[in-house]
Structure formats: structure tokens, C-alpha cells
Design a protein around this motif. Structure first.
Motif, PDB file in Angstrom:
ATOM      1  N   ASN A   1      27.858  -4.777 -13.925  1.00  0.00           N
ATOM      2  CA  ASN A   1      28.690  -5.896 -14.360  1.00  0.00           C
ATOM      3  C   ASN A   1      27.868  -7.165 -14.576  1.00  0.00           C
ATOM      4  O   ASN A   1      26.983  -7.487 -13.782  1.00  0.00           O
ATOM      5  CB  ASN A   1      29.815  -6.140 -13.350  1.00  0.00           C
TER       6      ASN A   1
ATOM      7  N   GLU B   1      35.315  -5.076 -17.545  1.00  0.00           N
ATOM      8  CA  GLU B   1      34.324  -4.883 -18.609  1.00  0.00           C
ATOM      9  C   GLU B   1      34.029  -6.217 -19.305  1.00  0.00           C
ATOM     10  O   GLU B   1      34.794  -7.182 -19.208  1.00  0.00           O
ATOM     11  CB  GLU B   1      34.873  -3.893 -19.645  1.00  0.00           C
TER      12      GLU B   1
ATOM     13  N   VAL C   1      36.788 -11.166 -14.212  1.00  0.00           N
ATOM     14  CA  VAL C   1      36.024 -10.273 -13.337  1.00  0.00           C
ATOM     15  C   VAL C   1      36.375 -10.528 -11.874  1.00  0.00           C
ATOM     16  O   VAL C   1      36.704  -9.607 -11.123  1.00  0.00           O
ATOM     17  CB  VAL C   1      34.506 -10.446 -13.576  1.00  0.00           C
TER      18      VAL C   1
END
Ligand SMILES: *Cc1c(COP(=O)(O)O)cnc(C)c1O
Length: 393
Positions: free
Chosen positions: A150, A99, A334
Motif C-alpha cells: 500500500n 487500493e 486508506v
């Protein structure tokens, strides 16, 4: 020459949005809380913007709250759902490992306050699996919060399915749709979500304004003490220019959504094709379930920062996954969450296009990447090791 391909970070204000905003600065500058005609005119324009945004998102105007942007909307949605859950003894929250920090750092705060946080895997594809959400939901789960798309790799999550599952299980569901709104279809009814975050500056609207959708019946907690603006949920004199600019930009984005998505995806695919002959390079994340304009690539043996700086010398404004924290270069959370090795994650490059980019720019980007990667590898001790077949940490 400037080639701006960092649209996931922020976008240029569209002329439509600018022209919609100017009269609010010069003419309709009243405070929407004032009872005189100039205040009432500002209020009318504010409410008109709310209605337009609500219509586009499939919401009703009373479910739309203006905020200072995506970060505030994320904070308010998550804290509201968490504290409402805690009142019923529910202190478990489910999210994903990749996130945005506006979500992850809010969850860190809640963890310190005794909430239990489950962060789901996103795998190599950069996609949360529905069965993982199902398995993670417990009797004491207060909230599931999963981003729609994303911001670093552009992968799209199965939001409608996750929303449906949460609805069936009676768990609140929030999605950070900041990267998605204005780029792919977003509708709160299709998504089955209770909360949804939007930010204007990611679709050619102004910076400093966003929207939190909160479904009728949910309990919103106010984060700022003050006046009764936004139906007591967000104090402070309304950013009327921002709201109007946001509505104008969103209207323009959704009216041209299919056309822009097709065009931008064609540019993105040209870039992917154009650099595919560079050895030991690859695209991060699922190749189909992705935003039209975002591509994230890794080039082994080089540093993303050096890559960026040299591209910038060619006028190209892109982004790398790494963030510079306290002098040391930390690879992106990420990419690490997607199983990209630390050494490789350092060599990442994110290109995020918009409809303002051209074919000529794409040609320049492709040749510049070839040139810069070749040069950096020629001076890279890590690349030398890779070429000798030595182990990289
Ligand atoms: C940009 C972004 C945010 C933050 O939005 P701001 O309006 O800049 O606060 C949150 N989430 C995602 C996914 C983003 O890309």
C-alpha cells in the motif's frame, strides 16, 4: 535545507538513470519504427531495456509492455481482464478497499458498466486476508486485483498466496506492484500473477514511464488508438529515454535492494522509536509486513495539513493521508478502510524514506515532529477536548 521524505509520492532521478537517458536525447534520438540506422539504434536500446526489465521481474520480454506509468498499467490490466471476462459472462471483480485510485476509479467505471465489484476489508493491520479472497471468489469472477504494497501505510499483502489461489480457481489476478518493485523482491512467477503494474518514478527512475506485465496467453486490450507500437497494444512513439532510464534505475535498485532495505528500515525504525514518547500517537498498519521505507503515523488532536506545513517550514517534505477535495478536507480512504476514526485520520503523517536520506536528517525529523505536534496541540480545541476526556465525533 531540504529533507525529502516523500518517496512514496515520487523519487529523485538517480544519476545512473540520468546518465543512461542523456545519450538517447542527444544522440540516439531516432524513432524505433524508422528503418534507418538511427531509428534501429533507438529500437535496439528500447528492446534491451525491455529485456533487462523482464529478466528482473522474472518475465519474458514479450510479456512486457511500456506504458506512461502505473496508472495506465492499472487501467489497461483491469479493463482488459474485465472485458475478456464479460465475453464469457463473468462480470464480477474482487479488489480491496485501500487500493490506489488508479484501481478504484477504474472499478467505479466498470461498476457503471454493469460489473459487480467486491471490495475486501483490510482490517486494522492493513492486510487483505487470504480466506476473504477465497470466500469472495465466485463462478462469475473475472478478476482479482490486489496491490502488492500500500502506498499510504506501506503494508505488504500476501500476493504469492492470493496468486496461487486465483490460479487454482482459474481467475485472472492483477497486482499493482508500484510501491514494491525496486524495494522488495518482486517476481511474476513467485506471485502467480497474470498482470502486474510498475512505475519507474517510484524507484528513482524517470516520471511518465511504467510497465505492464501481461502473462503470455492473456488478452490485452489497447487503450490508445494509433500505430502498431508495443505489439499493437500501446500506440504512440515509444518514450525511449524513459524506457532506458527505467531499466537503469531498476537495475540499480535491485542490485542494492538488500543493502538499501536494511539501511532505510533502520532509519524508519529510528523515527518510530524517536516519536513513540508522544502521547496519543500511533503507527498505522502491521508493524512487520511492511515496506522498509514507509511509515504512517497518527497524532490525535491535530490536522495533518497543518503538521505538514509546519514541517515544511523546517525543510521537511513529507505527506499526510488526507487529500484536499473541493475545499473540504477528506481523510484518507486508506486509513478509514483500516478503521481509523475520522477525527484521528485527520492527524496522519506519512514519511517515506529512501537510501538518499541520512541519520542526521532523521534526527531533525524527530525533533521537528515533537516541536510541531506540541505547538499544534497547544492551539487545538480538539486536543483540549481529548484532554478533558470529552467525546470526539
Ligand atoms: C504512484 C502509484 C500509482 C500511479 O503511478 P503513476 O506512474 O504515477 O501513474 C499507482 N499505484 C500505486 C500503488 C502508486 O503508489
Amino acid at each position: 535545507m531540504t529533507i525529502y521524505v516523500d518517496n512514496a509520492a515520487t523519487t529523485k532521478l538517480s544519476e545512473t538513470a540520468l546518465n543512461a537517458m542523456l545519450p538517447l536525447m542527444t544522440e540516439h534520438y531516432g524513432n524505433p519504427s524508422s528503418l534507418h540506422h538511427i531509428g534501429q539504434k533507438a529500437k535496439e536500446l528500447l528492446e534491451d531495456s525491455r529485456e533487462r526489465i523482464a529478466n528482473i521481474l522474472g518475465a519474458s520480454p514479450s510479456e512486457i509492455y511500456f506504458t506512461s506509468g502505473g496508472s495506465e498499467a492499472d487501467n489497461q490490466a483491469i479493463l482488459s481482464a474485465a472485458y475478456a471476462g464479460a465475453q464469457k459472462g463473468k462480470k464480477h471483480i474482487i479488489s480491496s478497499k485501500f487500493e490506489h485510485h488508479a484501481v478504484l476509479h477504474t472499478l467505479d467505471k466498470l461498476k457503471l458498466e454493469g460489473f459487480e465489484i467486491t471490495l475486501l476489508d483490510v482490517y486494522k493491520e492493513g492486510i487483505v486476508r487470504l480466506e476473504d479472497v477465497a470466500n469472495a471468489i465466485r463462478d462469475d469472477t473475472a478478476l482479482v486485483t490486489i496491490m502488492t504494497a500500500n502506498n499510504e501505510v506501506g503494508t505488504i499483502q500476501p500476493i504469492a498466496e492470493i496468486g496461487k489461489l486465483c490460479r487454482e480457481k482459474g481467475v485472472l489476478f492483477h497486482t499493482d506492484a508500484v510501491q514494491a518493485v525496486g524495494h522488495i523482491p518482486v517476481n511474476v512467477k513467485d506471485f502467480n500473477c497474470d498482470f502486474l503494474s510498475v512505475s519507474a518514478h517510484k524507484f528513482h527512475g524517470p516520471k511518465g514511464v511504467g510497465v505492464l506485465y501481461a502473462r503470455k496467453g492473456t488478452i490485452l486490450k489497447s487503450l490508445i488508438n494509433g500505430g502498431a507500437q508495443e505489439r499493437n497494444k500501446r500506440a504512440g512513439t515509444e518514450y525511449t529515454y524513459g524506457a532506458v532510464g527505467m531499466a537503469a534505475a531498476l537495475g540499480e535498485a535491485v542490485n542494492n535492494l538488500d543493502k538499501n532495505a536494511k539501511y532505510v528500515a533502520s532509519l524508519r525504525d529510528k523515527i518510530i522509536d524517536g516519536v513513540s514518547d508522544i502521547e496519543r500517537s500511533f503507527v498505522n498498519g502491521d508493524l512487520t509486513e511492511r515496506l522498509p521505507g514507509t511509515v504512517n503515523m497518527c497524532f490525535e488532536g491535530i490536522e495533518g495539513e497543518s503538521l505538514l506545513l509546519l514541517l515544511d517550514q523546517d525543510g521537511i517534505c513529507a505527506s499526510s493521508g488526507s487529500a484536499c477535495t473541493s475545499g473540504s478536507l477528506d481523510p484518507s480512504h486508506v486509513l478509514l478502510s483500516m478503521g481509523v476514526p475520522v477525527a484521528v485520520a485527520h492527524g496522519s503523517l506519512r514519511i517515506s524514506l529512501s537510501e538518499y536520506n541520512t541519520e542526521e536528517e532523521v534526527e531533525i525529523i524527530i525533533s521537528s515532529i515533537h516541536k510541531v505536534v506540541k505547538y499544534l496541540r497547544s492551539i487545538s480545541p480538539v486536543w483540549e477536548k481529548i484532554m478533558k476526556g470529552e467525546e470526539i465525533e
